[in-house]
Design a protein around this motif. Structure first.
Motif, short mmCIF file in Angstrom:
data_model
loop_
_atom_site.label_atom_id
_atom_site.label_comp_id
_atom_site.label_asym_id
_atom_site.label_seq_id
_atom_site.Cartn_x
_atom_site.Cartn_y
_atom_site.Cartn_z
N UNK A 58 8.47 -5.78 -27.27
CA UNK A 58 9.10 -4.46 -27.28
C UNK A 58 8.64 -3.72 -26.04
N UNK A 59 9.54 -2.95 -25.48
CA UNK A 59 9.22 -2.22 -24.26
C UNK A 59 8.96 -0.76 -24.62
N UNK A 60 7.89 -0.22 -24.02
CA UNK A 60 7.57 1.19 -24.26
C UNK A 60 8.56 2.06 -23.49
N UNK A 61 9.24 2.99 -24.15
CA UNK A 61 10.14 3.88 -23.41
C UNK A 61 9.37 4.66 -22.35
N UNK A 62 9.95 4.82 -21.17
CA UNK A 62 9.23 5.49 -20.07
C UNK A 62 9.04 6.98 -20.31
N UNK A 63 9.82 7.54 -21.23
CA UNK A 63 9.67 8.98 -21.51
C UNK A 63 10.21 9.28 -22.89
N UNK B 32 12.77 4.51 -29.73
CA UNK B 32 12.16 3.29 -29.23
C UNK B 32 13.15 2.12 -29.32
N UNK B 35 16.14 2.67 -26.95
CA UNK B 35 15.79 2.33 -25.57
C UNK B 35 15.69 0.83 -25.37
N UNK B 36 15.09 0.12 -26.34
CA UNK B 36 14.91 -1.32 -26.18
C UNK B 36 16.24 -2.07 -26.15
N UNK B 39 17.53 -1.44 -22.79
CA UNK B 39 16.73 -2.14 -21.78
C UNK B 39 17.12 -3.60 -21.70
N UNK B 40 17.24 -4.26 -22.85
CA UNK B 40 17.58 -5.68 -22.84
C UNK B 40 19.03 -5.90 -22.41
N UNK B 118 6.20 -3.69 -17.70
CA UNK B 118 6.84 -3.39 -18.96
C UNK B 118 6.09 -4.04 -20.13
N UNK B 122 2.39 -2.65 -23.77
CA UNK B 122 2.50 -3.03 -25.18
C UNK B 122 2.10 -4.49 -25.33
#
Lengths: 270, 210
Positions: A58-63, B32, B35-36, B39-40, B118, B122
Motif C-alpha cells: 500500500x502506498x502512503x498518500x502524499x497529503x 487511502x 489514492x492507492x 496510484x496503481x 513509495x 510503509x
C-alpha cells in the motif's frame, strides 16, 4: 497421467483461484483438475500471479485530501476557465454589437446621397472644384490681361458650372484661349488649327472623365461624377472596420465555445 | 478507523446535505484506498494525488446522487475515482508524447528511487515485503494493460475487492469482471515471467513430468 483434449476455460480457472465459482462450477473444475495437469498448472499460475499482486505494498498518500473551503469554491482550473469564459463571452458579445453598429452605419451612408440630394449639392462642387479650377486657372492668367471681360465670367462659371462648364464653355472661350494658346505654343500661329486643338483637348477631357456624354446640364453632371467618389471615400474605412470587427467577433465566439466545452468537461465528472 | 454502521449512516446523511466537515470525516476513512487505486492505475504519485483530489471533490458534489446504504459508499467512491482515472488516461492518449516518452525511455534510477520512496514509508507488517525492483516490475506490467483489465486487476488482486464489489465499481456484469481478470492475470504472468519475477511455465512442467 492422461491429458484430456478439452481444457478448462481460463475464466473458470482464474475464478477458481478466488473461490468465486458456483458450487456446480467448483465441482466441475475440481473433477477436471484431478485428471489434467495442464489445467492444474494454469490454476497454479493464476494463483502465483494473484499472490504476487496482493503483495504489492500500500502506498502512503502524499497529503491529506480533505476538502478545504478554497477547494470547494471551485478548483483552480475551473476558476481560470470560468474567468476565461466570462472574458471571451463578453468580448464576443461586444464585438458583435460593434459589428452590427458598423454594418448599419455603412448601409446608412450608402443610402444617404439618394435621400439628401439638395444637401449634397454644394459638397460635390467643392470636391470637383480643384479638378476644374486648375484647367480654368491656367488659361485665365494669360487671358486676364488681353481680355479682362473674359476673366469676369470665368470665376462665376467655375464654382457653379464647375466641371460640366468646360465642354460648353470651350466653344465660347475659344476666341480668347486662342491668344493664350498661341502664346504657350509659339509654333502654331494659325487660329484654325488652334480651334481644332481646343476641340481635341475637350474631347480628350471628355474621354478621361467617367461621364460618357458631356451634353447633360451643368447641374446634373457634378452629381453623377462626384457623388460616387464621395461615398466610397467615407464608407470604405467603415466597411473595413466592420469586416475586421466581424472576423474578431467570430474568433472570440469560437473561443467562447471552446472554453465552455472545456468548462463543462472539467466541472462534471459524474 | 471504520466507525460503526449507524454513525457512518449519519455522517453520510450530513455530508449529503452539504456538510463539508462530515464529508471530510468520510475522506479520512476512504482516501487511502482511493489514492492507492489511482496510484496503481496511473503509475505515478503526482497524477494519482491530482486524480484522488479531483475524485473526492467530484464525489462531494455528486453525493446526492448516491442513494444506497452506507455500506455501498466505498464502491461508489471508488467508482468516482475509477472514472476520474479513465478521464486522466484518455487525456494522456490525446497527447501521447508525454506518456509515450515515459514508457519508451524509462529512467531506471529515477523510477526505482520513486518506487523505493513509495514503499519505504510503509514497510508493511507483512511477513515478506516485495523488493523495490519487483514492485517496479509489477507496476510496469500493470501500466501496459488495457485500462479495463488494469482497473479490474487493481481492484480485485491489489486491493482485494470481491468480484461483486468490483462489478459495482466498474458498473459491469460479474462475468465481465471474471474474464477481464483472467485476461489481465494471463498477460501479467507473461510479462512477469519475462522479468524473472515468476518461474517459467516450461520449467515447472519439466519439474512435474520428471
Amino acid at each position: 497421467v492422461t491429458q484430456p483434449v478439452d481444457h478448462l476455460d481460463d475464466d473458470l480457472l482464474s475464478a477458481f483461484v478466488d473461490d468465486q465459482l458456483t458450487p456446480d462450477e467448483r465441482f466441475q473444475v475440481q473433477a477436471h483438475l484431478g485428471t489434467c495437469s495442464a489445467c492444474q498448472d494454469g490454476v497454479d499460475e493464476f494463483r502465483s500471479v494473484a499472490a504476487l499482486l496482493r503483495r504489492l505494498p500500500e502506498v502512503e498518500p502524499p497529503r491529506d485530501f480533505s476538502l478545504r473551503p478554497r477547494l470547494l469554491v471551485d478548483p483552480p482550473n475551473v476558476i481560470r476557465l470560468r474567468r476565461w469564459y466570462g472574458v471571451t463571452r463578453a468580448s464576443a458579445a461586444s464585438l458583435a454589437a460593434v459589428f452590427v453598429l458598423l454594418s448599419v452605419s455603412t448601409l446608412y451612408i450608402d443610402s444617404q446621397p439618394k435621400s439628401t440630394g439638395t444637401a449634397g449639392f454644394s459638397k460635390p462642387q467643392v470636391a470637383s472644384a480643384p479638378v476644374t479650377a486648375p484647367q480654368n486657372a491656367q488659361p485665365e492668367p494669360q487671358n486676364a490681361q488681353p481680355a479682362p471681360q473674359n476673366a469676369q465670367p470665368a470665376p462665376s462659371s467655375a464654382p457653379v458650372a464647375a466641371r460640366a462648364a468646360a465642354p460648353a464653355a470651350a466653344p465660347v472661350a475659344s476666341p480668347a484661349p486662342a491668344t493664350g494658346d498661341a502664346a504657350t505654343r509659339p509654333g502654331l500661329a494659325n487660329p484654325e488649327p488652334l480651334d481644332q486643338q481646343a476641340a481635341a483637348a475637350t474631347s480628350q477631357r471628355a474621354l478621361t472623365t467617367p461621364v460618357p456624354t458631356p451634353q447633360p446640364t451643368a447641374v446634373r453632371l457634378p452629381f453623377t461624377t462626384a457623388v460616387p467618389n464621395a461615398t466610397v471615400d467615407s464608407a470604405a474605412p467603415l466597411r473595413t472596420a466592420a469586416l475586421v470587427v466581424g472576423l474578431l467577433a467570430v474568433v472570440t465566439l469560437l473561443a467562447t465555445l471552446v472554453v465552455r466545452h472545456r468548462l463543462q468537461h472539467t466541472a462534471s465528472h459524474l | 478507523v471504520q466507525p460503526e454502521a449507524g454513525t457512518l449512516e449519519h455522517v453520510l446523511q450530513a455530508a449529503q446535505h452539504g456538510d463539508v466537515a462530515a464529508f471530510n470525516n468520510l475522506i479520512q476513512i476512504f482516501q487511502r484506498q482511493v489514492f492507492n487505486v489511482c496510484y496503481r492505475t496511473l503509475g505515478n504519485a503526482d497524477d494519482a494525488a491530482d486524480a484522488a483530489q479531483d475524485a473526492l471533490l467530484n464525489a462531494f458534489r455528486g453525493l446526492k446522487t448516491f442513494n444506497g446504504p452506507a455500506a455501498g459508499l466505498r464502491a461508489w467512491l471508488l467508482r468516482v475515482a475509477v472514472n476520474t482515472c479513465y478521464d486522466q488516461l484518455r487525456r494522456r492518449q490525446r497527447r501521447p508524447t508525454e506518456s509515450l516518452d515515459a514508457l519508451a525511455s524509462p529512467d531506471p534510477d529515477q523510477q526505482a528511487s520513486a518506487a523505493e520512496r513509495v514503499t519505504d514509508p510503509a514497510p508493511g507488517p507483512e511477513e515478506h515485503s516485495l523488493s523495490a525492483e519487483t514492485a517496479l516490475h509489477i507496476q510496469q506490467a500493470i501500466d501496459r494493460l488495457p485500462p479495463d483489465q488494469r482497473l479490474t486487476v487493481i481492484l480485485c488482486d491489489v486491493q482485494g475487492l470481491s468480484y461483486d464489489e468490483a462489478a459495482q465499481v466498474m458498473s459491469v456484469e460479474l462475468g465481465t469482471i471474471k474474464s477481464r481478470l483472467s485476461r489481465a492475470r494471463a498477460q501479467l504472468r507473461v510479462a512477469l515471467t519475462e522479468k524473472g519475477e515468476l518461474p517459467a511455465r516450461s520449467g515447472r512442467l519439466h519439474e512435474r513430468s520428471s
